[in-house]
Scaffold this active site. Structure first.
Site, PDB file in Angstrom:
ATOM      1  N   CYS A   1      48.198  67.990  79.738  1.00  0.00           N
ATOM      2  CA  CYS A   1      48.420  66.733  79.029  1.00  0.00           C
ATOM      3  C   CYS A   1      47.071  66.124  78.657  1.00  0.00           C
ATOM      4  O   CYS A   1      46.062  66.367  79.317  1.00  0.00           O
ATOM      5  CB  CYS A   1      49.241  65.758  79.853  1.00  0.00           C
TER       6      CYS A   1
ATOM      7  N   TYR B   1      55.913  55.329  77.930  1.00  0.00           N
ATOM      8  CA  TYR B   1      55.930  54.903  79.331  1.00  0.00           C
ATOM      9  C   TYR B   1      54.693  54.067  79.638  1.00  0.00           C
ATOM     10  O   TYR B   1      53.692  54.118  78.933  1.00  0.00           O
ATOM     11  CB  TYR B   1      56.036  56.098  80.287  1.00  0.00           C
TER      12      TYR B   1
ATOM     13  N   HIS C   1      42.671  52.479  78.895  1.00  0.00           N
ATOM     14  CA  HIS C   1      43.360  52.569  80.182  1.00  0.00           C
ATOM     15  C   HIS C   1      43.118  51.345  81.049  1.00  0.00           C
ATOM     16  O   HIS C   1      43.966  50.980  81.859  1.00  0.00           O
ATOM     17  CB  HIS C   1      42.953  53.857  80.906  1.00  0.00           C
TER      18      HIS C   1
ATOM     19  N   HIS D   1      48.768  54.054  73.406  1.00  0.00           N
ATOM     20  CA  HIS D   1      48.017  55.060  72.666  1.00  0.00           C
ATOM     21  C   HIS D   1      48.782  56.379  72.659  1.00  0.00           C
ATOM     22  O   HIS D   1      49.674  56.609  73.464  1.00  0.00           O
ATOM     23  CB  HIS D   1      46.602  55.237  73.240  1.00  0.00           C
TER      24      HIS D   1
ATOM     25  N   HIS E   1      45.136  63.622  75.106  1.00  0.00           N
ATOM     26  CA  HIS E   1      45.230  62.763  73.926  1.00  0.00           C
ATOM     27  C   HIS E   1      44.686  63.506  72.709  1.00  0.00           C
ATOM     28  O   HIS E   1      43.634  64.130  72.800  1.00  0.00           O
ATOM     29  CB  HIS E   1      44.383  61.501  74.127  1.00  0.00           C
TER      30      HIS E   1
ATOM     31  N   GLU F   1      48.261  53.545  82.404  1.00  0.00           N
ATOM     32  CA  GLU F   1      48.660  54.491  81.367  1.00  0.00           C
ATOM     33  C   GLU F   1      49.780  53.828  80.577  1.00  0.00           C
ATOM     34  O   GLU F   1      50.812  53.451  81.139  1.00  0.00           O
ATOM     35  CB  GLU F   1      49.193  55.785  81.981  1.00  0.00           C
TER      36      GLU F   1
ATOM     37  N   TRP G   1      53.918  60.287  84.941  1.00  0.00           N
ATOM     38  CA  TRP G   1      54.547  60.715  83.695  1.00  0.00           C
ATOM     39  C   TRP G   1      55.458  61.910  83.897  1.00  0.00           C
ATOM     40  O   TRP G   1      56.472  62.031  83.227  1.00  0.00           O
ATOM     41  CB  TRP G   1      53.520  60.963  82.589  1.00  0.00           C
TER      42      TRP G   1
ATOM     43  N   GLU H   1      42.157  73.601  79.460  1.00  0.00           N
ATOM     44  CA  GLU H   1      42.543  73.343  80.847  1.00  0.00           C
ATOM     45  C   GLU H   1      43.050  74.583  81.570  1.00  0.00           C
ATOM     46  O   GLU H   1      42.703  74.822  82.721  1.00  0.00           O
ATOM     47  CB  GLU H   1      43.631  72.255  80.920  1.00  0.00           C
TER      48      GLU H   1
ATOM     49  N   GLU I   1      51.494  55.005  77.193  1.00  0.00           N
ATOM     50  CA  GLU I   1      51.382  56.093  76.234  1.00  0.00           C
ATOM     51  C   GLU I   1      52.655  56.323  75.435  1.00  0.00           C
ATOM     52  O   GLU I   1      53.763  56.174  75.950  1.00  0.00           O
ATOM     53  CB  GLU I   1      51.008  57.395  76.947  1.00  0.00           C
TER      54      GLU I   1
END
Length: 178
Positions: A72, A107, A31, A37, A74, A117, A164, A92, A119
């Site tokens: 959201c 983006y 980041h 990524h 990874h 970001e 995002w 979460e 991604e």
């Protein structure tokens, strides 16, 4: 066990623009450097068509306190994106439901704190009427909102929403209509 595997949750999968894996890197470094990524975004709807939004915890390393899609994160090395979506939805939001792949997009967004970001984001949809049991380390609040109301809110108060979410919202709506 090597250091990379011991800290697998702190690594992101670097990819090219075709989503082919090109390496692993510590999450904060990726980041800071703005390296592309793999990531995912989950959108959970209830039977009334309301979208479950989360408000990110104030301790998040970027976009704290902003409203975003349901979940959201990874995927980890060796973990499918679908498995990662299910894992993080539970971690979460305390939810489990079937998830279906919707679309992917790339983006890049720069944040005021110097983080970037960049991604290759895989978007998944799910449906449940269960109420979330949020993890306060990740989420400070939640709500269901109609897509029409969300569109209006993002237009009137874009500063309250994650980058995002704002970027992919038109594709989410397009996917729901088709």
């Amino acid at each position: 066990m090597n250091d990379l595997m011991e800290n697998a949750e702190d690594l992101v999968i670097l990819v090219d623009e075709s989503d082919l894996e090109v390496g692993l890197l510590e999450k904060m470094s990726a980041h800071e450097e703005g390296l592309l990524h793999r990531a995912f975004s989950v959108f959970i709807f209830n039977s009334n068509g309301g979208l479950l939004l989360q408000r990110r915890a104030l301790d998040k390393y970027h976009s704290p306190g902003l409203w975003s899609n349901t979940c959201c994160s990874h995927p980890r090395k060796g973990e499918t994106t679908l498995a990662a979506c299910s894992r993080r939805l539970g971690e979460e939001m305390g939810l489990k439901c079937n998830l279906d792949f919707a679309f992917s997009f790339i983006y890049r967004a720069e944040f005021g704190n110097g983080l970037i970001e960049h991604e290759f984001d895989h978007v998944y949809f799910g449906k449940t009427d269960e109420l979330p049991e949020i993890n306060p380390d990740e989420v400070m609040d939640w709500k269901y909102i109609s897509m029409k109301e969300l569109q209006q809110e993002v237009l009137l108060h874009p500063e309250n929403y994650t980058e995002w979410l704002k970027i992919c919202l038109p594709r989410v709506i397009e996917h729901l209509v088709n």
